[in-house]
Design an enzyme around this catalytic site. Structure first.
Site, PDB file in Angstrom:
ATOM      1  N   ASP A 281       0.857  -1.199   0.000  1.00 42.34           N
ATOM      2  CA  ASP A 281       0.000   0.000   0.000  1.00 42.34           C
ATOM      3  C   ASP A 281       0.888   1.243   0.000  1.00 42.34           C
ATOM      4  O   ASP A 281       2.078   1.177   0.324  1.00 42.34           O
ATOM      5  CB  ASP A 281      -0.912   0.022   1.244  1.00 42.34           C
ATOM      6  CG  ASP A 281      -2.249   0.696   0.969  1.00 42.34           C
ATOM      7  OD1 ASP A 281      -3.254  -0.004   0.741  1.00 42.34           O
ATOM      8  OD2 ASP A 281      -2.279   1.954   0.966  1.00 42.34           O
TER       9      ASP A 281
ATOM     10  N   VAL B 275       1.742   2.585  -6.858  1.00 43.05           N
ATOM     11  CA  VAL B 275       1.564   1.823  -8.105  1.00 43.05           C
ATOM     12  C   VAL B 275       1.798   2.676  -9.352  1.00 43.05           C
ATOM     13  O   VAL B 275       2.093   2.142 -10.418  1.00 43.05           O
ATOM     14  CB  VAL B 275       0.165   1.159  -8.199  1.00 43.05           C
ATOM     15  CG1 VAL B 275      -0.011   0.071  -7.152  1.00 43.05           C
ATOM     16  CG2 VAL B 275      -0.964   2.175  -8.142  1.00 43.05           C
TER      17      VAL B 275
ATOM     18  N   ASN C  30      -4.849  -4.273  -7.504  1.00 45.32           N
ATOM     19  CA  ASN C  30      -6.098  -3.860  -6.845  1.00 45.32           C
ATOM     20  C   ASN C  30      -6.177  -2.370  -6.539  1.00 45.32           C
ATOM     21  O   ASN C  30      -7.261  -1.790  -6.553  1.00 45.32           O
ATOM     22  CB  ASN C  30      -6.271  -4.677  -5.553  1.00 45.32           C
ATOM     23  CG  ASN C  30      -7.406  -4.148  -4.703  1.00 45.32           C
ATOM     24  OD1 ASN C  30      -8.573  -4.360  -5.009  1.00 45.32           O
ATOM     25  ND2 ASN C  30      -7.076  -3.400  -3.649  1.00 45.32           N
TER      26      ASN C  30
ATOM     27  N   SER D 156     -14.220  -2.455 -12.808  1.00 44.19           N
ATOM     28  CA  SER D 156     -15.413  -1.990 -12.070  1.00 44.19           C
ATOM     29  C   SER D 156     -16.618  -2.140 -12.985  1.00 44.19           C
ATOM     30  O   SER D 156     -16.450  -2.280 -14.210  1.00 44.19           O
ATOM     31  CB  SER D 156     -15.206  -0.509 -11.721  1.00 44.19           C
ATOM     32  OG  SER D 156     -16.397   0.083 -11.264  1.00 44.19           O
TER      33      SER D 156
ATOM     34  N   TYR E 212     -13.004   8.419 -13.580  1.00 42.51           N
ATOM     35  CA  TYR E 212     -12.890   7.087 -12.974  1.00 42.51           C
ATOM     36  C   TYR E 212     -13.329   6.012 -13.972  1.00 42.51           C
ATOM     37  O   TYR E 212     -12.637   5.012 -14.185  1.00 42.51           O
ATOM     38  CB  TYR E 212     -13.740   7.043 -11.693  1.00 42.51           C
ATOM     39  CG  TYR E 212     -13.731   5.716 -10.988  1.00 42.51           C
ATOM     40  CD1 TYR E 212     -12.637   5.320 -10.223  1.00 42.51           C
ATOM     41  CD2 TYR E 212     -14.820   4.843 -11.079  1.00 42.51           C
ATOM     42  CE1 TYR E 212     -12.623   4.094  -9.571  1.00 42.51           C
ATOM     43  CE2 TYR E 212     -14.817   3.617 -10.436  1.00 42.51           C
ATOM     44  CZ  TYR E 212     -13.719   3.248  -9.675  1.00 42.51           C
ATOM     45  OH  TYR E 212     -13.705   2.030  -9.037  1.00 42.51           O
TER      46      TYR E 212
ATOM     47  N   LYS F 209     -11.208   2.835 -15.679  1.00 44.86           N
ATOM     48  CA  LYS F 209     -11.583   1.427 -15.478  1.00 44.86           C
ATOM     49  C   LYS F 209     -11.853   0.731 -16.817  1.00 44.86           C
ATOM     50  O   LYS F 209     -11.727  -0.491 -16.932  1.00 44.86           O
ATOM     51  CB  LYS F 209     -12.776   1.328 -14.522  1.00 44.86           C
ATOM     52  CG  LYS F 209     -12.427   1.744 -13.087  1.00 44.86           C
ATOM     53  CD  LYS F 209     -11.353   0.837 -12.487  1.00 44.86           C
ATOM     54  CE  LYS F 209     -10.901   1.261 -11.107  1.00 44.86           C
ATOM     55  NZ  LYS F 209      -9.870   0.375 -10.543  1.00 44.86           N
TER      56      LYS F 209
ATOM     57  N   PRO G 269     -16.197  -5.138  -9.701  1.00 46.72           N
ATOM     58  CA  PRO G 269     -17.166  -5.036  -8.603  1.00 46.72           C
ATOM     59  C   PRO G 269     -18.225  -3.975  -8.890  1.00 46.72           C
ATOM     60  O   PRO G 269     -18.056  -3.117  -9.763  1.00 46.72           O
ATOM     61  CB  PRO G 269     -16.319  -4.631  -7.399  1.00 46.72           C
ATOM     62  CG  PRO G 269     -14.896  -4.840  -7.786  1.00 46.72           C
ATOM     63  CD  PRO G 269     -14.860  -4.703  -9.273  1.00 46.72           C
TER      64      PRO G 269
ATOM     65  N   ALA H 248     -19.477  -1.569  -3.306  1.00 48.54           N
ATOM     66  CA  ALA H 248     -19.024  -2.186  -2.056  1.00 48.54           C
ATOM     67  C   ALA H 248     -18.814  -1.096  -1.018  1.00 48.54           C
ATOM     68  O   ALA H 248     -18.280  -0.023  -1.325  1.00 48.54           O
ATOM     69  CB  ALA H 248     -17.720  -2.942  -2.293  1.00 48.54           C
TER      70      ALA H 248
HETATM   71  N1  LIG Z   1     -15.582  -0.065  -3.470  1.00 48.36           N
HETATM   72  C1  LIG Z   1     -16.234  -0.308  -4.589  1.00 48.36           C
HETATM   73  O1  LIG Z   1     -17.481  -0.266  -4.625  1.00 48.36           O
HETATM   74  C2  LIG Z   1     -15.497  -0.624  -5.865  1.00 48.36           C
HETATM   75  C3  LIG Z   1     -16.260  -0.903  -6.998  1.00 48.36           C
HETATM   76  C4  LIG Z   1     -15.625  -1.205  -8.180  1.00 48.36           C
HETATM   77  C5  LIG Z   1     -14.240  -1.242  -8.240  1.00 48.36           C
HETATM   78  N2  LIG Z   1     -13.522  -0.958  -7.134  1.00 48.36           N
HETATM   79  C6  LIG Z   1     -12.060  -0.983  -7.273  1.00 48.36           C
HETATM   80  O2  LIG Z   1     -11.520  -1.902  -6.344  1.00 48.36           O
HETATM   81  C7  LIG Z   1     -10.227  -1.456  -5.901  1.00 48.36           C
HETATM   82  C8  LIG Z   1     -10.209  -1.351  -4.374  1.00 48.36           C
HETATM   83  O3  LIG Z   1     -11.218  -0.435  -3.981  1.00 48.36           O
HETATM   84  P1  LIG Z   1     -11.596  -0.155  -2.444  1.00 48.36           P
HETATM   85  O4  LIG Z   1     -13.041   0.159  -2.438  1.00 48.36           O
HETATM   86  O5  LIG Z   1     -11.056  -1.215  -1.569  1.00 48.36           O
HETATM   87  O6  LIG Z   1     -10.808   1.224  -2.214  1.00 48.36           O
HETATM   88  P2  LIG Z   1     -10.196   1.824  -0.846  1.00 48.36           P
HETATM   89  O7  LIG Z   1     -10.003   3.280  -1.105  1.00 48.36           O
HETATM   90  O8  LIG Z   1     -11.034   1.410   0.305  1.00 48.36           O
HETATM   91  O9  LIG Z   1      -8.781   1.099  -0.745  1.00 48.36           O
HETATM   92  C9  LIG Z   1      -7.799   1.305  -1.744  1.00 48.36           C
HETATM   93  C10 LIG Z   1      -6.415   1.087  -1.165  1.00 48.36           C
HETATM   94  O10 LIG Z   1      -5.464   1.428  -2.198  1.00 48.36           O
HETATM   95  C11 LIG Z   1      -4.432   2.242  -1.619  1.00 48.36           C
HETATM   96  N3  LIG Z   1      -3.833   3.099  -2.660  1.00 48.36           N
HETATM   97  C12 LIG Z   1      -4.365   4.227  -3.196  1.00 48.36           C
HETATM   98  N4  LIG Z   1      -3.515   4.778  -4.078  1.00 48.36           N
HETATM   99  C13 LIG Z   1      -2.419   3.987  -4.099  1.00 48.36           C
HETATM  100  C14 LIG Z   1      -1.181   4.031  -4.817  1.00 48.36           C
HETATM  101  N5  LIG Z   1      -0.908   5.026  -5.672  1.00 48.36           N
HETATM  102  N6  LIG Z   1      -0.294   3.049  -4.611  1.00 48.36           N
HETATM  103  C15 LIG Z   1      -0.540   2.066  -3.721  1.00 48.36           C
HETATM  104  N7  LIG Z   1      -1.681   1.968  -3.015  1.00 48.36           N
HETATM  105  C16 LIG Z   1      -2.611   2.916  -3.199  1.00 48.36           C
HETATM  106  C17 LIG Z   1      -5.131   3.032  -0.523  1.00 48.36           C
HETATM  107  O11 LIG Z   1      -4.212   3.537   0.430  1.00 48.36           O
HETATM  108  C18 LIG Z   1      -6.124   2.006   0.033  1.00 48.36           C
HETATM  109  O12 LIG Z   1      -5.582   1.258   1.097  1.00 48.36           O
HETATM  110  C19 LIG Z   1      -9.993  -0.110  -6.603  1.00 48.36           C
HETATM  111  O13 LIG Z   1      -9.229  -0.299  -7.775  1.00 48.36           O
HETATM  112  C20 LIG Z   1     -11.399   0.342  -6.962  1.00 48.36           C
HETATM  113  O14 LIG Z   1     -11.404   1.224  -8.050  1.00 48.36           O
HETATM  114  C21 LIG Z   1     -14.109  -0.649  -5.944  1.00 48.36           C
END
Ligand SMILES: NC(=O)c1ccc[n+]([C@@H]2O[C@H](COP(=O)([O-])OP(=O)(O)OC[C@H]3O[C@@H](n4cnc5c(N)ncnc54)[C@H](O)[C@@H]3O)[C@@H](O)[C@H]2O)c1
Length: 258
Positions: free
Chosen positions: A34, A61, A87, A140, A153, A157, A183, A186
């Site tokens: 992270d 990342v 992720n 997504s 966004y 995606k 997803p 969530a």
């Molecule tokens: N939550 C949803 O409903 C949802 C839906 C579709 C897709 N997604 C995708 O799933 C993935 C995870 O989403 P989430 O809801 O757990 O998000 P979140 O924000 O809860 O967690 C994301 C994590 O990524 C880390 N992060 C952010 N930028 C970073 C970087 N540059 N380098 C390394 N780490 C980094 C953050 O510190 C965090 O711990 C994402 O790619 C998101 O786009 C989420």
């Protein structure tokens, strides 16, 4: 049998943490990763308390060299790599007419370039090892259908889905499977932020209304939890998905139909 090794980017919290927990239960040695060092340390300590075989790596990342250093850390620690989960991702909630260069650069750097750099770093290691591997990335529902206020966004995606297809075609000869999970809605910190931003942009909404509006459209009648996503990623990381590649699979409780 040799133990298998998985890296999950952005796994200090949210969906990534749920995926990491599931893959440890599937028998993988895990590399947590992270940009948020404090949260990463907490999660690593929690996993170690549970007896999981885990190491962690702080990185961004969007930096290609960080992604290669992450893979090197995995190989230095556990000797090999089998699964790389792209992720980590970030969101922005902005009306189309207000999207600016700063937002575009940030989201494309992390969500799109980051996914490509992770794929390159993992594939280089898999090719070196010679036994194939699995690359699994976070797209997504917004990678299949673009949403109002989520223009940047959604575009990033869609890029994940595109690179997943190209990578699957180019890397198939090395027995590397490249797939993505898509997803729906969530309840993680990401959706807490999306809801707060949507409320800010529309004075008729109260906190929680945007989340409620989106989740009301889910056929299975409930919002998504990390386990729902982790179940799919576990399958994509396993030999049961050996004949699937180039796909971006919806795991949304019934929202977007493709
Ligand atoms: N939550 C949803 O409903 C949802 C839906 C579709 C897709 N997604 C995708 O799933 C993935 C995870 O989403 P989430 O809801 O757990 O998000 P979140 O924000 O809860 O967690 C994301 C994590 O990524 C880390 N992060 C952010 N930028 C970073 C970087 N540059 N380098 C390394 N780490 C980094 C953050 O510190 C965090 O711990 C994402 O790619 C998101 O786009 C989420």
């Amino acid at each position: 049998m040799t133990e298998k090794v998985a890296i999950i980017t952005g796994s200090a919290g949210g969906l990534g943490k749920g995926i990491a927990e599931r893959l440890t239960n599937d028998g993988f040695d895990i590399v947590l990763h992270d940009i948020n060092q404090d949260l990463l340390n907490e999660t690593e300590a929690e996993f170690k308390d549970k007896g999981f075989k885990v190491t962690s790596f702080v990185g961004d990342v969007s930096k290609r060299e960080d992604q290669f250093a992450l893979v090197k850390h995995a190989v230095d620690t556990f000797g090999r790599l089998d699964v790389f989960v792209n992720n980590a991702g970030v969101e922005a909630v902005t009306p189309l007419m207000d999207i600016d260069q700063k937002e575009l650069s940030k989201l494309f750097s992390i969500n799109a370039f980051g996914m490509l750099f992770g794929t390159q770093a993992a594939a280089a290691q898999f090719i070196k090892q010679g036994g194939g591997g699995k690359i699994i990335s976070a797209s997504s529902i917004a990678g299949h259908e673009s949403y109002e206020m989520l223009g940047t966004y959604s575009a990033t995606k869609h890029v994940v889905r595109s690179f997943t297809q190209t990578a699957s075609k180019e890397l198939a000869k090395y027995k590397i499977n490249v797939n993505a999970y898509a997803p729906g809605v969530a309840k993680t910190k990401m959706w807490d932020r999306i809801d707060a931003e949507m409320v800010k942009q529309d004075p008729s909404l109260k906190p929680g209304d945007a989340f409620a509006k989106y989740t009301a459209e889910i056929s299975l009648g409930r919002y998504e939890v990390p386990t729902d996503v982790a179940n799919l990623v576990s399958f994509l990381a396993s030999p049961d998905s050996d004949y699937i590649t180039g796909q971006t699979i919806l795991v949304d409780g019934g929202m977007v139909y493709r």
